[in-house]
Design a protein around this motif. Sequence first.
Motif: not given
Length: 119
Positions: A39-45, A22-23, A30-33
């Motif tokens: 990791e099957e995590a949400d993509d929200k701040w 997220k940071l 693209h790498l972070a996504s």
Amino acid sequence: MEYVNELYKIGASTEDIIILAKLLKPFAPHLASEILEKEEADDKWPEYNEAYLVSDTVQLIVQVNGKVRAKLEINSDDLKDQEKIKELALSQENVQKYLNGEPKKIIIPKGAKLINIVA
């Protein structure tokens, strides 16, 4: 990089990797996504609470003849009371030093955070 080095030393948990992704998102989206997807995590701040953004105190700058002589920390509710602001500004030791008796004019614009005293 320091954070990544610390993760190597202590061993990264899944939560640590998600925080790192997220940071990284603003710099390497693209790498972070890809990491977040793996990791099957949400993509929200994280959400923010506007109540914490409002300050209880305000800093006022006091100028005498155009030069900064003092800074006041006052309650934001006291901004509407111009007489109280004048009293506080004139009671400052450094302001008194540069005044020759009574000031000729005290200028306090509405909503401004600057007090200008003409000596």
